[in-house]
Design an enzyme around this catalytic site. Structure first.
Site: not given
Length: 489
Positions: A183, A258, A291, A389
């Protein structure tokens, strides 16, 4: 649903807007728009999948699984190595499509990122050929460990590096003998569509690799909840990871997550100052949409003033602009929605009393989705900007006096994906590296990645490790065979 839509021309590259299921292009009744962050123009309408398309793709993968698994590592390797060859033959097309789609730097895509895609596929194909489980004898019984393919893997990939991170998951999953349903990210699906073309060109059997595009709440949710999916690997936000984790828990399906980070970059006074400064400025790469980025810069107090001045000087030299131009260092943010999210973080940090050393808003010269490289100093200890973040070109800088204070600051977050340490003292590097909570700790370097090493996060940065044997331990059913010694005629 099996009709094929007209391909979309992206900078001279023809890309299918349709799904790829069972070796065929499949359209959907509904579509969604994909916008280029470079100028916010519409790139095209892409098929929007949901439960029906996911069902088709998982069924195709399930039917293809027995024959693919039966090939064994040596039988699958030629297909995967051919796929790597095909990727390498199309690096230029991949680079320009990904840059147009997600705003990443074209030079970086050409020179490094797309090559990593081919390397990922080839590496895991070769690793699987040499993968031998341990064997030993104890108390008159011979034990051996076997890595059995588990079935259909559901792979959900992020928009900041969609092609490379797709191959990071596809490589070990296929090498392990699984079949896959990918996906892609709805904001940047086009290079995953090209990956399907490359799989067909490489001769992968129909159903081994499937791609279903769509919105996460529709296609993603259907994939992670599907009863015939035996592994789920996801890279993305913490919030989505929690939803996927719950779906996997309902079916007791192994999941690898993750989920990003808020990584520290720790600079001690005895470091190579120029290297540390260069690395700190490098955290603006991909407009901070990385990230692993060391977004919390922690500098020993005795060199902090000089370091801040160095950051200011270096930031002035960073070129913000069109990512297709070789002189550009920082490109746009991915979407208007994401820009507004980053702006919200910056505005709340200002309101909390943090000081903007430079940057702080959308470029007055460029407008659009181009956000200035930004540095906050004198940030209140528990400010949101230090904890959550941002995923944009926004860094914070804090100071410390002692090694113990540096460790405490580094660990003062819910995340634990990575950390970077600059010091000239190896014993200190070992002490701090051991004390910092992170899946990966770099010392006097950054973003060094060997595919045989484990990769993943601690705390809210995720669950599980992938890379080398760890990938196969995840994508396989690891089985122990125990035989009584001397029991055979």
């Amino acid at each position: 649903m099996l009709t094929q839509s007209k391909r979309i021309n992206i900078a001279g590259v023809e890309v299918s807007p349709d799904h790829y299921i069972g070796g065929k292009r499949v359209s959907s009744a509904s579509t969604f728009q994909v916008i280029s962050p470079i100028d916010e123009s519409v790139m095209g309408e892409v098929a929007a999948g949901g439960q029906a398309e996911i069902d088709l793709a998982v069924q195709a993968a399930k039917e293809a699984f027995p024959a693919w698994a039966a090939l064994g590592p040596s039988g699958r390797a030629p297909y995967l190595k051919k796929l790597a060859d095909v990727i390498e033959a199309h690096l230029e097309e991949l680079a320009i499509v990904e840059t147009t789609n997600n705003g990443s730097l074209l030079e970086a895509s050409r020179l490094r990122v797309m090559k990593r895609g081919a390397m990922n596929i080839r590496f895991f194909a070769e690793w699987a050929e040499t993968l031998k489980g341990e064997s030993w004898e104890a108390n008159g019984v011979q034990y051996s460990v076997h890595y059995d393919p588990s079935g259909v893997s559901g792979l959900i990939t992020p928009w900041n590096a969609p092609f490379m991170l797709s191959t990071w998951k596809v490589g070990p999953a296929l090498a392990a003998g699984n079949t896959v349903v990918i996906k892609p990210p709805e904001w940047a699906p086009f290079t995953c569509s090209l990956l399907a073309d490359f799989a067909e060109e490489a001769g992968l059997p129909a159903g081994v690799l499937n791609v279903v595009q769509g919105i996460g709440e529709d296609a993603g949710a259907a994939l992670t909840a599907h009863p015939d999916v035996t592994r789920i690997s996801f890279t993305g936000s913490e919030e989505t990871g929690k939803i996927i984790g719950k779906a996997a828990a309902d079916r007791i399906v192994p999941v690898s997550l993750e989920l990003g980070g808020k990584s520290p970059l720790i600079v001690f006074a005895d470091c190579d100052f120029a290297a540390a400064l260069r690395t700190a400025l490098g955290q603006y790469d991909n407009a901070g949409q990385v990230c692993l980025a060391g977004t919390r810069i922690l500098v020993e107090e005795s060199i902090a003033k000089d370091f801040i001045e160095g950051m200011k000087t270096g930031a002035k030299e960073l070129v913000l602009g069109d990512p297709r131009k070789p002189e550009t260092h920082v490109g746009p943010l991915i979407t208007r929605e994401h820009l507004e999210r980053v702006q919200g973080f910056v505005e709340r940090a200002r309101a909390a009393g943090a000081e903007v050393a430079y940057g702080g808003g959308v470029s007055s010269a460029l407008g659009g989705l181009y956000f200035e490289p930004t540095l906050f100093i004198n940030v209140p200890e528990d400010a949101e900007i230090l904890q959550r973040e941002v995923f944009g070109p926004v860094l914070t800088l804090q100071t410390f006096k002692t090694e113990e204070e540096a460790i405490a600051l580094a660990n003062h977050t819910d995340y634990g994906l990575a950390a970077t340490i600059f010091t000239g003292d190896e014993e200190r590097a070992n002490r701090v590296g051991a004390a910092v909570t992170a899946g990966t700790v770099w010392v006097n370097t950054f973003f060094a990645r060997d595919l045989s090493a484990p990769f993943g996060g601690a705390k809210n940065s995720g669950i599980g490790r992938e890379g080398g044997n760890w990938s196969f331990e995840f994508f396989c059913d690891v089985k122990t065979l125990a035989k009584r010694s001397g029991s055979f005629q």
